[in-house]
Design an enzyme around this catalytic site. Structure first.
Site, PDB file in Angstrom:
ATOM      1  N   GLN A  32      47.106  31.870  81.569  1.00 28.99           N
ATOM      2  CA  GLN A  32      47.914  32.135  80.662  1.00 28.99           C
ATOM      3  C   GLN A  32      49.007  33.216  81.206  1.00 28.99           C
ATOM      4  OE1 GLN A  32      44.826  31.609  79.414  1.00 28.99           O
ATOM      5  NE2 GLN A  32      44.535  31.841  77.527  1.00 28.99           N
ATOM      6  N   GLU A  33      48.412  33.922  82.077  1.00 26.61           N
ATOM      7  CA  GLU A  33      48.997  34.893  83.004  1.00 26.61           C
ATOM      8  C   GLU A  33      49.773  34.379  83.945  1.00 26.61           C
ATOM      9  OE1 GLU A  33      46.128  38.868  83.388  1.00 26.61           O
ATOM     10  OE2 GLU A  33      45.229  36.963  84.283  1.00 26.61           O
ATOM     11  N   PHE A  34      49.627  33.184  84.723  1.00 24.94           N
ATOM     12  CA  PHE A  34      50.293  32.377  85.523  1.00 24.94           C
ATOM     13  C   PHE A  34      51.452  31.933  84.767  1.00 24.94           C
ATOM     14  CE2 PHE A  34      51.583  28.567  87.490  1.00 24.94           C
ATOM     15  CZ  PHE A  34      51.555  28.913  88.942  1.00 24.94           C
ATOM     16  N   GLU A 111      37.010  14.309 112.042  1.00 23.92           N
ATOM     17  CA  GLU A 111      37.852  14.344 110.806  1.00 23.92           C
ATOM     18  C   GLU A 111      37.510  13.291 109.892  1.00 23.92           C
ATOM     19  OE1 GLU A 111      42.105  15.139 111.496  1.00 23.92           O
ATOM     20  OE2 GLU A 111      41.335  16.532 113.363  1.00 23.92           O
ATOM     21  N   LYS A 113      38.882  10.554 107.549  1.00 21.92           N
ATOM     22  CA  LYS A 113      40.277   9.932 107.262  1.00 21.92           C
ATOM     23  C   LYS A 113      40.538   9.533 105.955  1.00 21.92           C
ATOM     24  CE  LYS A 113      42.274   5.622 109.419  1.00 21.92           C
ATOM     25  NZ  LYS A 113      43.101   5.059 108.234  1.00 21.92           N
ATOM     26  N   ASP A 115      42.473   8.468 102.850  1.00 25.28           N
ATOM     27  CA  ASP A 115      43.259   7.039 102.445  1.00 25.28           C
ATOM     28  C   ASP A 115      44.319   7.470 101.271  1.00 25.28           C
ATOM     29  OD1 ASP A 115      43.569   4.544 102.560  1.00 25.28           O
ATOM     30  OD2 ASP A 115      41.889   3.888 101.130  1.00 25.28           O
ATOM     31  N   ARG A 134      56.111   8.086 106.687  1.00 27.23           N
ATOM     32  CA  ARG A 134      55.855   7.621 108.091  1.00 27.23           C
ATOM     33  C   ARG A 134      57.205   6.652 108.183  1.00 27.23           C
ATOM     34  NH1 ARG A 134      53.132   3.372 110.298  1.00 27.23           N
ATOM     35  NH2 ARG A 134      52.866   3.697 112.577  1.00 27.23           N
ATOM     36  N   TYR A 224      46.626  17.387 108.791  1.00 26.21           N
ATOM     37  CA  TYR A 224      45.877  17.349 109.942  1.00 26.21           C
ATOM     38  C   TYR A 224      46.394  17.418 111.300  1.00 26.21           C
ATOM     39  CZ  TYR A 224      46.988  12.461 108.833  1.00 26.21           C
ATOM     40  OH  TYR A 224      47.774  11.524 108.227  1.00 26.21           O
ATOM     41  N   LYS A 311      36.675   2.981 111.059  1.00 23.31           N
ATOM     42  CA  LYS A 311      36.516   2.563 109.655  1.00 23.31           C
ATOM     43  C   LYS A 311      35.208   2.303 109.132  1.00 23.31           C
ATOM     44  CE  LYS A 311      40.680   0.772 108.557  1.00 23.31           C
ATOM     45  NZ  LYS A 311      41.613   0.986 107.548  1.00 23.31           N
ATOM     46  N   CYS A 403      50.183 -23.593  83.071  1.00 25.65           N
ATOM     47  CA  CYS A 403      49.853 -22.292  82.430  1.00 25.65           C
ATOM     48  C   CYS A 403      48.457 -22.432  81.489  1.00 25.65           C
ATOM     49  CB  CYS A 403      50.799 -21.539  81.664  1.00 25.65           C
ATOM     50  SG  CYS A 403      50.137 -20.370  80.616  1.00 25.65           S
ATOM     51  N   CYS A 406      49.582 -22.232  77.718  1.00 24.42           N
ATOM     52  CA  CYS A 406      50.503 -22.750  76.947  1.00 24.42           C
ATOM     53  C   CYS A 406      50.945 -23.990  77.711  1.00 24.42           C
ATOM     54  CB  CYS A 406      51.914 -21.963  76.678  1.00 24.42           C
ATOM     55  SG  CYS A 406      52.881 -21.841  78.378  1.00 24.42           S
ATOM     56  N   CYS A 421      53.914 -17.856  85.012  1.00 25.91           N
ATOM     57  CA  CYS A 421      54.159 -18.632  83.558  1.00 25.91           C
ATOM     58  C   CYS A 421      55.614 -18.244  83.515  1.00 25.91           C
ATOM     59  CB  CYS A 421      53.088 -18.440  82.396  1.00 25.91           C
ATOM     60  SG  CYS A 421      53.873 -19.564  80.984  1.00 25.91           S
ATOM     61  N   CYS A 427      54.900 -18.176  75.420  1.00 27.62           N
ATOM     62  CA  CYS A 427      53.613 -18.050  75.627  1.00 27.62           C
ATOM     63  C   CYS A 427      52.981 -16.799  75.226  1.00 27.62           C
ATOM     64  CB  CYS A 427      53.583 -18.158  77.239  1.00 27.62           C
ATOM     65  SG  CYS A 427      51.840 -18.158  78.004  1.00 27.62           S
TER      66      CYS A 427
END
Ligand code: IVH
Length: 672
Positions: A32-34, A111, A113, A115, A134, A224, A311, A403, A406, A421, A427
């Protein structure tokens, strides 16, 4: 204290509280103060538009302004890392490094990695000035507006912490599991396609054209890699510790080791322990710590010789394939799904796995009865990755040509892996998909209806398309199982209210392929009415900024189909808005009325032509050279010195890109 001084004070203190909360996880004031400090700052900033600052803590909420990303060249290329998958590869790396350093002792920084997707942040004088993805490693997209909404990324660094005037820091933007799950739950409720994993969600979010969407999605970032000529410290690990003191979120799980065994221990520990982390990781990264040693090892064309990624192995299990079934999604995409004997995998029992699409499925060359390998990688849904033992007595499984719902022959669009489809109006899953899109929040916002109710109405034969919603009455909906009286009234009320939804959202709601929210807005503003959009030629459509060939063709073909025309005419008869409202037209023409504006310099957010169009849309005039009559100069970077001098002499105000966009943005808010 003046209001201006108070603004500066509040900004500094809110930056600190943000850091305490999002990076240190140790807030010193209540929420609340924030909020109350934030509120005070917002009010003061509104009273002092001349103090607008893109790095103010108030800007974390983002804006609805359409982001066009500018491509920028990286000052230093963003290399990727060579991948390894086993201990032997790690040992080879260790030995290569040792030989490269002629047997000198060296330390390795281990470290996690993360994702997500990598990002490069630039700071000047302690303030975030640019954030770039990147891209292809040489150049990426400028996503600064979006990155400013990520709470753990500091916008302004604490004074006197010792940071140099300019530096770059790189890291990973990611979506924590908790945010990811919340987002997918929400998307499921709204009938939108789910993200397969947190990385896709983070990447889709960061490239979002709307920074207020980014602000709501709870992205996070770990840094990093700290670069720059004047950055203190001669070890990678020590530099990151320094960055942490400057306010950056740096993982606390980095370790310096000085032996191969130390690396193995780190791998073994995190291979298990990573399951308890709040964010997704897909491996570990090993970096030679000393910067001098890094320099002496150098790079190959693609990656540094001083670092490597290891990995994690995805968990696998073996089971028997029993059947392949096909699901037709709400967009018409057909997904093959494998039914298998139940098997335990990464803590859950798995019976079904996705086969993604025809190419993936046929590459596996499957037969009923095959012993298959199932894997849970970064994806939530397990997948079949290979056949251990084929059952060649059964015929190979081929992808279907019609499909399964249908019977219409399936279509495949250029550049897409999925089969679709094409029977959009006949459909059932596609019809339901279109209705769900129609009622969704950003379209007609009929929020008292959800996918289940729509399914229910459809099955009962109450609706066959979205236009039927406007013929529903209390008598029909009160039939058994359709709902209680109070609920029914609510539904009818929100259908009724949707008739007031502005034209641009109606245009989005009718579901023209490739016409998203932004394209619909552009078309609505350009043509002004449904009739004009329906009659637009391919040429005319392509003239519009932001509308390419794919969208243009899709619009033309939509309005060529008599079924679609009839659908739109029915909506018109039910009183939906088919033209731009007066307010919206007015909003486009007021603010810059009578102003003569000179455009100068190089711009980040929009092209010169786009700025010219914006000025005209808002009633202003773009003039070529500065005179006493010029109202202001819209200035990008590197504005010519002659112009600058002339403007100074005549006392013509210089307005930055951000200030200009802010002017128009405020107006859009008022129009809402
Ligand atoms: S270092 C030259 N450290 O993995 C050093 N990368 O292929 C470049 N990543 O593109 C990156 N966690 O997106 C580094 N702790 C970490 C990382 C990390 C995740 C990603 C990053 C990079 C890719 C490597």
């Amino acid at each position: 204290m003046t209001e201006e001084e108070r603004i500066l004070e509040l900004r500094e203190s809110l930056h600190q509280h943000n850091h305490n909360y999002y990076v240190l996880n140790a807030p010193v004031i209540t929420d609340q103060e924030f909020d109350s400090l934030m509120h005070e700052l917002q009010e003061l900033e509104q009273r002092h538009p001349e103090m607008y600052d893109p790095n103010s803590p108030t800007q974390r909420v983002g804006s609805d302004l359409n982001n066009e990303f500018q491509t920028v060249r990286h000052e230093r290329p963003m290399l990727s890392l060579a991948n390894t998958y086993n201990r032997q590869d790690v040992m080879d790396f260790y030995q290569r490094v040792s030989e490269g350093l002629s047997g000198q002792p060296f330390q390795v920084c281990c470290e996690l990695k993360f994702d997500g997707l990598s990002i490069s942040l630039h700071y000047e004088h302690g303030r975030l000035v640019r954030a770039v993805t990147r891209g292809d490693g040489v150049q990426g997209d400028d996503v600064t507006r979006n990155v400013r909404t990520i709470r753990s990324i500091p916008l302004a660094l604490p004074k006197g912490a010792g940071w140099p005037d300019t530096f770059e820091i790189r890291g990973e933007v990611l979506m924590p599991w908790a945010s990811f799950e919340r987002l997918n739950r929400q998307r499921e409720e709204e009938g939108e396609p789910l993200f397969a994993n947190p990385r896709n969600a983070a990447s889709g979010t960061l490239k979002s054209k709307n920074s207020s969407t980014v602000a709501q999605r709870g992205l996070d970032a770990y840094l990093y890699y700290l670069l720059g000529d004047d950055v203190p410290g001669d070890g990678h690990f020590q530099r990151l510790e320094t960055a942490r003191r400057w306010g950056f979120q740096v993982s606390g799980n980095m370790r310096l080791v000085d032996s191969l065994q130390g690396i193995y221990d780190y791998i073994d520990y995190w291979d298990q322990e990573r399951r308890h982390l709040p964010v997704a990781t897909d491996g570990i990264v090993l970096k030679v710590n000393s910067l001098a040693q890094q320099r002496s090892l150098g790079m190959t064309a693609k990656s540094p010789r001083w670092a490597i990624a290891y990995k994690f192995q995805a968990e696998q299990a073996e089971t028997i394939l029993r059947q392949v079934v096909y699901q037709v999604g709400r967009t018409g995409a057909v997904t093959p799904v494998a039914n298998m004997d139940p098997v335990l995998l990464a803590g859950t029992t798995v019976r079904r796995a996705t086969l993604h699409n025809a190419d993936v499925m046929e590459n596996l060359n499957l037969h009923v009865g095959d012993h298959v390998l199932v894997e849970k990688g970064g994806e939530i849904i397990p997948k079949i990755v290979g056949v251990k033992e084929a059952n060649t007595s059964a015929p190979p499984i081929r992808f279907i040509t019609r499909c399964p719902v249908c019977g219409t022959p399936l279509a495949r669009y250029e550049g897409e892996a999925a089969h679709y489809c094409p029977n959009e109006t006949g459909c059932p899953p596609l019809i339901l998909g279109r209705i769900e899109h129609f009622i969704s929040r950003k379209a007609m916002n009929i929020n008292s209806l959800g996918p289940e109710t729509i399914d229910d109405y459809y099955r009962q034969g109450l609706i066959h398309d979205a236009a039927d919603l406007y013929e529903l009455g209390e008598e029909q909906l009160l039939k058994p199982s359709a709902g209680d009286q109070k609920g029914v009234r609510k539904i009818l009320k929100s259908i009724e209210e949707s008739r007031q939804v502005p034209f641009e959202r109606v245009l989005f709601a009718i579901g023209i392929r490739f016409v998203g929210e932004i394209a619909a807005k552009t078309l609505a503003r350009y043509y002004g009415s449904m009739e004009a959009v329906a009659n637009a030629s391919l040429d005319s459509l392509q003239q519009i900024n932001g509308i390419g060939l794919v969208i243009a063709q899709s619009v033309v073909s939509y309005f060529r189909d008599p079924k679609n025309l009839e659908f739109v005419q029915r909506l018109q008869r039910y009183g939906l808005r088919m033209t731009l409202g007066e307010e919206e037209q007015k909003a486009q023409s007021d603010r810059l009325q009578g102003k003569g504006i000179v455009i100068s310099g190089v711009f980040q957010h929009h092209s010169r032509d786009e700025y010219k169009a914006m000025i005209e849309q808002h009633g202003g005039k773009n003039v070529g050279s500065i005179s006493a009559k010029t109202s202001f100069v819209l200035a990008g970077e590197n504005m010519g010195p002659a112009k600058l001098e002339k403007a100074g002499k005549l006392g013509i105000p210089i307005v930055s890109e951000e200030e200009f966009l802010k002017m128009l943005e405020d107006e859009e808010d008022e129009a809402d």
